[in-house]
Design a protein around this motif. Structure first.
Motif, PDB file in Angstrom:
ATOM      1  N   LEU A 518      95.486  -1.677  65.850  1.00  0.00           N
ATOM      2  CA  LEU A 518      95.865  -1.589  67.254  1.00  0.00           C
ATOM      3  C   LEU A 518      96.319  -0.173  67.589  1.00  0.00           C
ATOM      4  O   LEU A 518      96.915   0.522  66.763  1.00  0.00           O
ATOM      5  N   ALA A 519      96.047   0.236  68.813  1.00  0.00           N
ATOM      6  CA  ALA A 519      96.467   1.565  69.251  1.00  0.00           C
ATOM      7  C   ALA A 519      97.979   1.691  69.225  1.00  0.00           C
ATOM      8  O   ALA A 519      98.529   2.770  68.962  1.00  0.00           O
ATOM      9  N   ARG A 520      98.661   0.595  69.488  1.00  0.00           N
ATOM     10  CA  ARG A 520     100.126   0.559  69.441  1.00  0.00           C
ATOM     11  C   ARG A 520     100.519  -0.611  68.557  1.00  0.00           C
ATOM     12  O   ARG A 520     100.460  -1.755  68.982  1.00  0.00           O
ATOM     13  N   PRO A 521     100.910  -0.375  67.302  1.00  0.00           N
ATOM     14  CA  PRO A 521     101.240  -1.482  66.393  1.00  0.00           C
ATOM     15  C   PRO A 521     102.361  -2.354  66.960  1.00  0.00           C
ATOM     16  O   PRO A 521     103.265  -1.874  67.642  1.00  0.00           O
ATOM     17  N   ALA A 522     102.282  -3.640  66.674  1.00  0.00           N
ATOM     18  CA  ALA A 522     103.272  -4.600  67.164  1.00  0.00           C
ATOM     19  C   ALA A 522     104.065  -5.142  65.981  1.00  0.00           C
ATOM     20  O   ALA A 522     103.505  -5.752  65.074  1.00  0.00           O
ATOM     21  N   ALA A 523     105.373  -4.928  66.020  1.00  0.00           N
ATOM     22  CA  ALA A 523     106.231  -5.402  64.937  1.00  0.00           C
ATOM     23  C   ALA A 523     106.661  -6.843  65.141  1.00  0.00           C
ATOM     24  O   ALA A 523     107.011  -7.537  64.190  1.00  0.00           O
ATOM     25  N   ASP A 524     106.643  -7.312  66.389  1.00  0.00           N
ATOM     26  CA  ASP A 524     107.055  -8.675  66.669  1.00  0.00           C
ATOM     27  C   ASP A 524     106.363  -9.153  67.941  1.00  0.00           C
ATOM     28  O   ASP A 524     105.621  -8.412  68.599  1.00  0.00           O
ATOM     29  N   LEU A 525     106.627 -10.411  68.286  1.00  0.00           N
ATOM     30  CA  LEU A 525     105.941 -11.022  69.410  1.00  0.00           C
ATOM     31  C   LEU A 525     106.271 -10.325  70.731  1.00  0.00           C
ATOM     32  O   LEU A 525     105.404 -10.149  71.594  1.00  0.00           O
ATOM     33  N   LYS A 526     107.529  -9.895  70.892  1.00  0.00           N
ATOM     34  CA  LYS A 526     107.906  -9.238  72.139  1.00  0.00           C
ATOM     35  C   LYS A 526     107.126  -7.937  72.348  1.00  0.00           C
ATOM     36  O   LYS A 526     106.835  -7.559  73.475  1.00  0.00           O
ATOM     37  N   ALA A 527     106.808  -7.270  71.244  1.00  0.00           N
ATOM     38  CA  ALA A 527     106.112  -5.991  71.351  1.00  0.00           C
ATOM     39  C   ALA A 527     104.605  -6.160  71.530  1.00  0.00           C
ATOM     40  O   ALA A 527     103.919  -5.202  71.907  1.00  0.00           O
ATOM     41  N   LEU A 528     104.097  -7.356  71.269  1.00  0.00           N
ATOM     42  CA  LEU A 528     102.654  -7.546  71.260  1.00  0.00           C
ATOM     43  C   LEU A 528     102.032  -7.357  72.640  1.00  0.00           C
ATOM     44  O   LEU A 528     100.925  -6.822  72.752  1.00  0.00           O
ATOM     45  N   THR A 529     102.725  -7.780  73.695  1.00  0.00           N
ATOM     46  CA  THR A 529     102.132  -7.616  75.026  1.00  0.00           C
ATOM     47  C   THR A 529     101.933  -6.137  75.353  1.00  0.00           C
ATOM     48  O   THR A 529     100.912  -5.760  75.945  1.00  0.00           O
ATOM     49  N   ARG A 530     102.877  -5.307  74.964  1.00  0.00           N
ATOM     50  CA  ARG A 530     102.707  -3.869  75.196  1.00  0.00           C
ATOM     51  C   ARG A 530     101.542  -3.326  74.369  1.00  0.00           C
ATOM     52  O   ARG A 530     100.844  -2.399  74.794  1.00  0.00           O
ATOM     53  N   SER A 531     101.345  -3.892  73.182  1.00  0.00           N
ATOM     54  CA  SER A 531     100.206  -3.474  72.363  1.00  0.00           C
ATOM     55  C   SER A 531      98.885  -3.854  73.036  1.00  0.00           C
ATOM     56  O   SER A 531      97.923  -3.077  73.014  1.00  0.00           O
ATOM     57  N   VAL A 532      98.841  -5.053  73.619  1.00  0.00           N
ATOM     58  CA  VAL A 532      97.625  -5.482  74.314  1.00  0.00           C
ATOM     59  C   VAL A 532      97.353  -4.567  75.504  1.00  0.00           C
ATOM     60  O   VAL A 532      96.210  -4.135  75.735  1.00  0.00           O
ATOM     61  N   LEU A 533      98.397  -4.248  76.263  1.00  0.00           N
ATOM     62  CA  LEU A 533      98.215  -3.337  77.395  1.00  0.00           C
ATOM     63  C   LEU A 533      97.701  -1.979  76.918  1.00  0.00           C
ATOM     64  O   LEU A 533      96.828  -1.373  77.557  1.00  0.00           O
ATOM     65  N   ALA A 534      98.238  -1.522  75.788  1.00  0.00           N
ATOM     66  CA  ALA A 534      97.832  -0.217  75.267  1.00  0.00           C
ATOM     67  C   ALA A 534      96.356  -0.189  74.888  1.00  0.00           C
ATOM     68  O   ALA A 534      95.707   0.864  74.961  1.00  0.00           O
ATOM     69  N   GLU A 535      95.800  -1.328  74.473  1.00  0.00           N
ATOM     70  CA  GLU A 535      94.376  -1.384  74.143  1.00  0.00           C
ATOM     71  C   GLU A 535      93.510  -1.046  75.355  1.00  0.00           C
ATOM     72  O   GLU A 535      92.368  -0.591  75.214  1.00  0.00           O
ATOM     73  N   PHE A 536      94.064  -1.290  76.548  1.00  0.00           N
ATOM     74  CA  PHE A 536      93.322  -0.986  77.774  1.00  0.00           C
ATOM     75  C   PHE A 536      93.812   0.303  78.422  1.00  0.00           C
ATOM     76  O   PHE A 536      93.465   0.604  79.564  1.00  0.00           O
ATOM     77  N   GLY A 537      94.660   1.055  77.684  1.00  0.00           N
ATOM     78  CA  GLY A 537      95.155   2.306  78.218  1.00  0.00           C
ATOM     79  C   GLY A 537      96.164   2.132  79.327  1.00  0.00           C
ATOM     80  O   GLY A 537      96.335   3.017  80.176  1.00  0.00           O
ATOM     81  N   VAL A 538      96.855   0.995  79.314  1.00  0.00           N
ATOM     82  CA  VAL A 538      97.831   0.690  80.358  1.00  0.00           C
ATOM     83  C   VAL A 538      99.215   0.672  79.741  1.00  0.00           C
ATOM     84  O   VAL A 538      99.432   0.056  78.686  1.00  0.00           O
ATOM     85  N   ALA A 539     100.175   1.324  80.369  1.00  0.00           N
ATOM     86  CA  ALA A 539     101.550   1.327  79.887  1.00  0.00           C
ATOM     87  C   ALA A 539     102.265   0.084  80.393  1.00  0.00           C
ATOM     88  O   ALA A 539     102.030  -0.362  81.521  1.00  0.00           O
ATOM     89  N   GLY A 540     103.131  -0.483  79.554  1.00  0.00           N
ATOM     90  CA  GLY A 540     103.883  -1.670  79.937  1.00  0.00           C
ATOM     91  C   GLY A 540     105.359  -1.407  79.986  1.00  0.00           C
ATOM     92  O   GLY A 540     105.865  -0.410  79.451  1.00  0.00           O
ATOM     93  N   GLU A 541     106.071  -2.316  80.642  1.00  0.00           N
ATOM     94  CA  GLU A 541     107.520  -2.224  80.683  1.00  0.00           C
ATOM     95  C   GLU A 541     108.086  -2.513  79.293  1.00  0.00           C
ATOM     96  O   GLU A 541     107.518  -3.299  78.536  1.00  0.00           O
ATOM     97  N   PRO A 542     109.203  -1.900  78.931  1.00  0.00           N
ATOM     98  CA  PRO A 542     109.824  -2.207  77.635  1.00  0.00           C
ATOM     99  C   PRO A 542     110.163  -3.683  77.529  1.00  0.00           C
ATOM    100  O   PRO A 542     110.561  -4.308  78.513  1.00  0.00           O
ATOM    101  N   ALA A 543     109.974  -4.243  76.347  1.00  0.00           N
ATOM    102  CA  ALA A 543     110.285  -5.655  76.131  1.00  0.00           C
ATOM    103  C   ALA A 543     111.781  -5.880  76.264  1.00  0.00           C
ATOM    104  O   ALA A 543     112.582  -5.067  75.830  1.00  0.00           O
ATOM    105  N   LYS A 544     112.138  -7.014  76.891  1.00  0.00           N
ATOM    106  CA  LYS A 544     113.554  -7.337  77.100  1.00  0.00           C
ATOM    107  C   LYS A 544     113.894  -8.615  76.376  1.00  0.00           C
ATOM    108  O   LYS A 544     113.066  -9.453  76.176  1.00  0.00           O
TER     109      LYS A 544
END
Length: 544
Positions: A518-544
């Protein structure tokens, strides 16, 4: 899982005409999930998304290109799945049936006449339930029956299932006045037995995707399109009928037959969805591995209190075969993906054996954090029935949740806000020091304090004060989770639910597999959505 939708209310008082009740406004369903779904961010950046059976997405958000609601989608009765069991057994113990209705039914002159029981008719004043009559014609010589539901006819032998049978619930004259003569649903029938007793199982009444009574897809026509392409399908959020199994209406083989039907139905639908996919993000959820593991885990664990050395090994392949089928889905997907497509396979949790039950409320009682008027009365009471709230500082409600009886928040709160944090830490330390006398090991390996663990996304204060991370193999008892007080703190788990994951998350980790880094490795489930967004070159909000 948590409820994610609620019924709205009619606008204005209904107008009454004779026995008819004519609402002046429509009811509605409200999605109670908060926050912005990650697929909406993709859509806003021009990336089309197809979200199939996403948990906690009923009613569908309407923000994806295509959606089919999943876990959280009710049946026609508004429940998460209520089956009906028609039987001629005169002394059947109905009290043991949870999540289903038992109806007396027996052949008279070779015919069983009964009604499917629908929701309350919204157009009549007497709150009577809508019904759909059906008849079962029994051929004593051929050991077959002819099932007639409206215009639908099916022929069954004992041990056979029907396909999906469309059902119309007539709303009578009052419904016709409102231009709603009937409510459409569908059900599957299983003829369990003809001799010595008549036994007929009817699945929960599912929304018919050909004409759903509520919105279950985006666009609304998408559910029908799916059904026309790959056939009718369970629209109920968690369709594997574990309640029928736990109630004794299904045996193990019958449960696995029903769960396998669900799985194969989803796989068939997935193949059509994948074939129609034109790029962007495609999400598809398969739930059979979860539900099968919950009720069949003892077949893999000879050390489980529920393990039967004769019966359990007969179903030792139940869980592995489920994973083999889903592994075939992975292989099919890889063979049919466009070039340079990223495939992510993830689970939201792991699984393990649930051998020992922990009665949290009994523990709180024994340690002086919870007080009752009379211990003997409390042991027999339902839902905190004998609790003395004026002297209670903490209580457990739900499987992993512990709440402080906080002044100004709980109705009879006694703990001041300044005392709360110290009390939380004290209880956490005491729980972590608790040893299961049978195993000689800690019963709880982590305790999460709300403010120290969870980011504040605006709804943190709605959660429990403490989240209990039970040790691997241990889980809160179902009784304690519902506000009851079993006599002992510890007990063997002998329920028809031998596997679970509501424990310390480090003890039951999920899986994450990808076909490329992945372009942005995901250490846990909360981080995975940001990793998915990164695959499309889209920045996501920090996981809360």
């Amino acid at each position: 899982g948590a409820a994610v939708a609620q019924h709205g209310h009619s606008v204005g008082e209904p107008f009454h005409l004779g026995n008819c009740q004519l609402p002046l406004g429509a009811g509605q369903m409200e999605l109670l999930r908060h926050g912005k779904p990650f697929w909406q961010t993709l859509e806003e950046q021009g990336v089309p998304t197809t979200m199939m059976r996403m948990p906690a997405n009923f009613p569908p958000s309407g923000t994806a290109s295509y959606e089919l609601s999943g876990m959280g989608t009710p049946d026609l009765l508004g429940t998460y799945g209520t089956f009906t069991y028609y039987t001629s057994q005169l002394f059947f113990d109905k009290s043991k049936v949870s999540g289903g209705e038992v109806v007396d039914a027996w052949p008279e002159n070779g015919v069983v006449s009964a009604d499917l029981l629908g929701p309350e008719n919204p157009f009549v004043r007497d709150k009577s339930r809508a019904k759909a009559p059906f008849r079962v014609f029994v051929d004593p010589d051929a050991s077959v029956v002819r099932l007639v539901v409206g215009d639908e006819v099916r022929v069954l032998k004992a041990g056979e299932w029907t396909d999906w049978v469309p059902v119309d619930f007539d709303l009578g004259t009052c419904g016709k006045l409102m231009l709603t003569p009937s409510i459409r649903a569908m059900a599957r029938f299983y003829l369990k037995s003809l001799q010595p007793e008549f036994e007929l199982y009817v699945s929960p009444l599912n929304f018919d995707p050909m004409d759903p009574a509520m919105t279950i897809s985006t666009p609304k026509s998408y559910a029908r399109r799916l059904a026309e392409t790959s056939g009718r399908f369970y629209t109920q959020g968690m369709p594997e009928d574990t309640k029928a199994f736990e109630s004794g209406v299904f045996d193990r083989a019958e449960f696995m037959a029903q769960a396998t039907w669900v799985r194969d139905e989803e796989i068939e639908q997935y193949r059509h969805v994948l074939a129609d996919w034109k790029g962007g993000l495609l999400f598809y959820y398969f739930g059979s591995s979860d539900q099968v593991a919950h009720v069949m885990w003892d077949t893999l664990d000879p050390g489980h209190p529920r393990y039967d050395p004769v019966q359990s090994p007969k179903f030792a392949d139940a869980i592995p075969s489920t994973y083999v089928a889903l592994d075939d889905v992975v292989g099919y997907t890889l063979a049919h993906l466009p070039p340079d497509t990223t495939l992510v396979i993830m689970s939201d949790h792991g699984f393990t054996s649930w051998r020992r039950s922990f009665n949290l409320n009994t523990w709180l009682l024994d340690h002086g954090y919870l007080t009752v008027h009379d211990r003997r009365t409390a042991l027999a009471a339902e839902f905190f029935g004998d609790v003395d709230w004026s002297r209670t500082r903490a209580y457990g409600l739900g499987i992993n949740a512990l709440y402080i009886n906080l002044e100004g928040r709980e109705k009879d709160g006694v703990v001041t806000p300044t005392q709360r944090t110290r009390l939380m830490r004290e209880i956490a330390d005491q729980l972590l020091a608790t040893i299961d006398p049978k195993t000689g090991k800690p019963a709880i390996t982590r305790v999460f304090l709300r403010e120290q663990t969870y980011g504040d996304g605006g709804h943190r204060d709605e959660g429990p004060d403490l989240v209990i991370g039970y040790a691997k193999g241990t889980r809160a008892s179902s009784a304690s989770a519902l506000g009851k007080f079993p006599a002992e703190v510890f007990a063997d788990n002998t329920d028809d639910w031998p596997g679970d994951h509501l424990m310390d998350p480090d003890a039951v980790p999920g899986i994450l597999l990808t076909n490329r880094s992945l372009a942005r490795p995901a250490a846990d489930l909360k981080a995975l959505t940001r990793s998915v967004l990164a695959e499309f070159g889209v920045a996501g909000e920090p996981a809360k």
